[in-house]
Design a protein around this motif. Structure first.
Motif, short mmCIF file in Angstrom:
data_model
loop_
_atom_site.label_atom_id
_atom_site.label_comp_id
_atom_site.label_asym_id
_atom_site.label_seq_id
_atom_site.Cartn_x
_atom_site.Cartn_y
_atom_site.Cartn_z
N MET A 103 0.70 -0.79 -0.11
CA MET A 103 -0.42 0.43 0.07
C MET A 103 0.84 0.78 0.22
SD MET A 103 -2.74 1.24 3.00
CE MET A 103 -4.11 2.78 2.66
N THR A 104 0.61 2.38 -0.72
CA THR A 104 1.38 3.32 -1.35
C THR A 104 1.02 4.30 0.53
OG1 THR A 104 1.51 3.39 -3.54
CG2 THR A 104 1.64 5.90 -2.48
N LEU A 105 1.89 4.82 0.98
CA LEU A 105 1.73 6.01 1.96
C LEU A 105 1.07 6.85 1.17
CD1 LEU A 105 5.25 5.74 3.59
CD2 LEU A 105 3.34 4.25 4.05
N LEU A 106 0.21 7.37 3.04
CA LEU A 106 -0.26 8.53 2.32
C LEU A 106 0.66 10.44 2.75
CD1 LEU A 106 -3.56 7.87 4.93
CD2 LEU A 106 -3.46 7.65 1.97
N ARG A 107 0.10 11.61 2.05
CA ARG A 107 0.61 12.48 1.60
C ARG A 107 0.96 13.11 1.52
NH1 ARG A 107 5.75 10.51 4.62
NH2 ARG A 107 7.02 8.81 3.33
N ASP A 108 0.90 14.43 2.22
CA ASP A 108 0.54 15.70 2.15
C ASP A 108 -1.31 16.21 2.44
OD1 ASP A 108 3.10 16.24 1.60
OD2 ASP A 108 2.98 15.92 -0.84
N ASP A 109 -1.82 16.42 1.28
CA ASP A 109 -3.32 16.30 1.69
C ASP A 109 -3.98 15.59 1.99
OD1 ASP A 109 -3.04 19.22 1.17
OD2 ASP A 109 -3.72 19.58 -0.95
N ASP A 110 -3.49 14.21 0.69
CA ASP A 110 -4.04 13.20 1.50
C ASP A 110 -3.78 12.88 2.74
OD1 ASP A 110 -5.18 12.64 -1.50
OD2 ASP A 110 -3.08 11.65 -1.88
N LEU A 111 -3.12 12.41 3.09
CA LEU A 111 -2.32 12.54 4.74
C LEU A 111 -2.89 13.42 5.84
CD1 LEU A 111 -1.11 10.98 6.90
CD2 LEU A 111 0.33 12.05 6.65
N ALA A 112 -3.48 14.82 5.24
CA ALA A 112 -4.17 15.48 6.17
C ALA A 112 -5.68 15.38 6.37
CB ALA A 112 -3.78 17.44 5.73
N HIS A 113 -6.03 14.67 5.01
CA HIS A 113 -7.38 14.49 4.91
C HIS A 113 -8.54 14.07 5.53
CE1 HIS A 113 -7.89 17.29 0.86
NE2 HIS A 113 -8.47 17.88 2.26
N ALA A 114 -7.18 12.56 5.35
CA ALA A 114 -7.15 11.10 6.28
C ALA A 114 -7.21 11.53 8.29
CB ALA A 114 -6.23 10.22 6.32
N PHE A 115 -6.35 12.33 8.20
CA PHE A 115 -6.64 12.47 10.36
C PHE A 115 -7.89 13.19 10.05
CE2 PHE A 115 -1.66 12.10 10.56
CZ PHE A 115 -1.52 11.47 11.71
N ASP A 116 -7.91 14.29 9.01
CA ASP A 116 -9.92 14.92 9.48
C ASP A 116 -10.31 13.78 9.86
OD1 ASP A 116 -8.34 17.46 8.72
OD2 ASP A 116 -8.83 17.51 6.84
N HIS A 117 -11.36 13.15 9.54
CA HIS A 117 -11.51 12.31 9.72
C HIS A 117 -11.18 11.33 10.41
CE1 HIS A 117 -14.00 7.94 9.49
NE2 HIS A 117 -14.77 9.56 8.06
N ALA A 118 -10.31 10.67 11.30
CA ALA A 118 -10.05 10.45 11.79
C ALA A 118 -10.17 11.50 13.38
CB ALA A 118 -8.32 10.07 12.28
N SER A 119 -10.10 12.28 13.28
CA SER A 119 -9.82 13.37 14.52
C SER A 119 -11.01 12.97 15.53
CB SER A 119 -9.55 14.98 14.15
OG SER A 119 -11.59 14.68 13.12
N LEU A 120 -12.29 12.37 14.76
CA LEU A 120 -13.58 12.38 15.81
C LEU A 120 -13.20 11.38 16.89
CD1 LEU A 120 -15.86 12.31 12.30
CD2 LEU A 120 -15.95 14.37 14.25
N THR A 121 -12.70 10.05 16.35
CA THR A 121 -12.08 9.20 17.59
C THR A 121 -10.12 9.05 18.17
OG1 THR A 121 -11.72 7.89 15.94
CG2 THR A 121 -13.87 7.74 16.33
N TYR A 122 -9.26 10.40 17.58
CA TYR A 122 -8.57 9.91 17.70
C TYR A 122 -7.72 10.32 19.25
CZ TYR A 122 -3.55 10.63 16.75
OH TYR A 122 -1.93 10.48 17.10
N ASP A 123 -8.99 11.02 20.20
CA ASP A 123 -8.97 10.61 21.89
C ASP A 123 -8.59 9.61 22.39
OD1 ASP A 123 -7.51 13.41 21.23
OD2 ASP A 123 -9.22 14.56 22.00
#
Length: 243
Positions: free
Chosen positions: A1-21
Motif C-alpha cells: 500500500m502506498t503511504l499517504l502524503r500531503d493533502d491525502d494524509l491531512a484529510h485522513a487525519f481530519d476524518h480520524a480526529s473524531l475518534t483519535y482521542d
C-alpha cells in the motif's frame, strides 16, 4: 500500500480526529511517554520568557505535555490537519497557547522570530522530506535552542520489528477499521517500517546541522519501537534531560 502524503494524509487525519482521542486513550503509555519526552527538554523556570513550537500538535496531547512542564511558556502549536486542530482548539487552554493551521513544510514561511525549543511528536515519518523539515526547524531555533523529536523509529532489531508488525495486525489496523479510518492506521503501520531506524534518524538530525544529538528509548511495550531524540542548536551538549 502506498503511504499517504500531503493533502491525502491531512484529510485522513481530519476524518480520524473524531475518534483519535478515544483511541489514543487506550494506548498504554501514550500520554505518559509524551510527558516524559517534554520533561527531557529541561526548560528552565517553568518556561517563563520562552517561546516553544509544538510541531504536528494533533488534537493537543503533545501541547498538554509541554504545558505541564512549561506552564509559563508561550506555546505555538501547529498542524496540517484542520480537523485535528478543531479538536485541539475546543479544549481549555491558557492565553499563552495558540494554534495555527500550518504544515511542517511551511515552517520557513514564518516571520515571527526564533523559538527556544521545538517539540515534534509522531511527525517526521509523515513528511515527504524529513531532512528539509529538520533544516527548517534548525533555522527557527535560537542559539542553544533545543529540539525534541518523539517518534516511532525502530531500533533495527528484528525482534522489535516483529513486535510492531504483530501489534499493528492484531490491534492498530483492526481498531482503525472499526472507526472507518483503516487507510490512516495502515499508513501508520507501513510508515514506521519505511522510516529511518533510530540510529539512522539520529544521523539525519546530525546532517541537518545539529552538533549534538542523543537518542533515548521510550519504555514499556514501545521499547525499541518509539525513541526520543534530543538535539541542541548550539555549542553545549544535548542537555542533561536525555536520561
Amino acid at each position: 500500500m502506498t503511504l499517504l502524503r500531503d493533502d491525502d494524509l491531512a484529510h485522513a487525519f481530519d476524518h480520524a480526529s473524531l475518534t483519535y482521542d478515544r483511541l489514543t486513550a487506550l494506548h498504554p503509555g501514550y500520554r505518559s511517554g509524551l510527558l516524559r519526552s517534554a520533561h527531557r527538554l529541561r526548560l528552565p523556570r517553568g518556561g517563563k520568557g520562552l517561546r516553544v513550537l509544538d510541531l504536528g500538535c494533533g488534537t493537543g496531547a503533545s501541547t498538554r505535555a509541554l504545558l505541564r512542564v512549561a506552564p509559563y511558556a508561550r506555546i505555538t502549536a501547529v498542524d496540517a490537519s484542520a480537523g485535528m486542530l478543531e479538536r485541539a482548539r475546543a479544549k481549555h487552554w491558557p492565553p499563552g497557547v495558540r494554534f495555527l493551521h500550518r504544515s511542517a513544510e511551511e515552517l520557513r514561511a514564518t516571520d515571527e522570530g526564533t523559538y527556544d525549543a521545538v517539540f515534534a511528536a509522531y511527525l517526521f515519518r509523515n513528511v515527504a522530506a524529513p531532512s528539509e523539515v529538520l533544516e527548517a526547524v534548525r533555522s527557527l531555533l535560537g542559539p542553544d535552542g533545543r529540539l525534541l523529536v518523539h517518534e516511532y523509529s525502530l531500533s533495527g532489531s528484528p525482534v522489535h520489528r516483529a513486535v510492531w508488525n504483530a501489534v499493528c495486525r492484531g490491534i492498530v489496523v483492526p481498531a482503525g477499521t472499526l472507526t472507518g479510518d483503516r487507510a490512516l492506521y495502515h499508513h501508520l503501520w507501513r510508515s514506521v517500517l519505511a522510516f529511518d531506524t533510530a540510529p539512522g534518524f539520529a544521523r539525519r538530525i546530525s546532517r541537518a546541522g545539529f552538533p549534538f544529538v542523543r537518542t533515548v528509548p521510550v519504555g514499556g511495550w514501545q521499547r525499541g519501537i518509539v525513541h526520543a531524540f534530543l538535539a541542541r542548536n548550539g555549542t553545549g551538549p544535548a542537555g542533561p534531560g536525555a536520561s
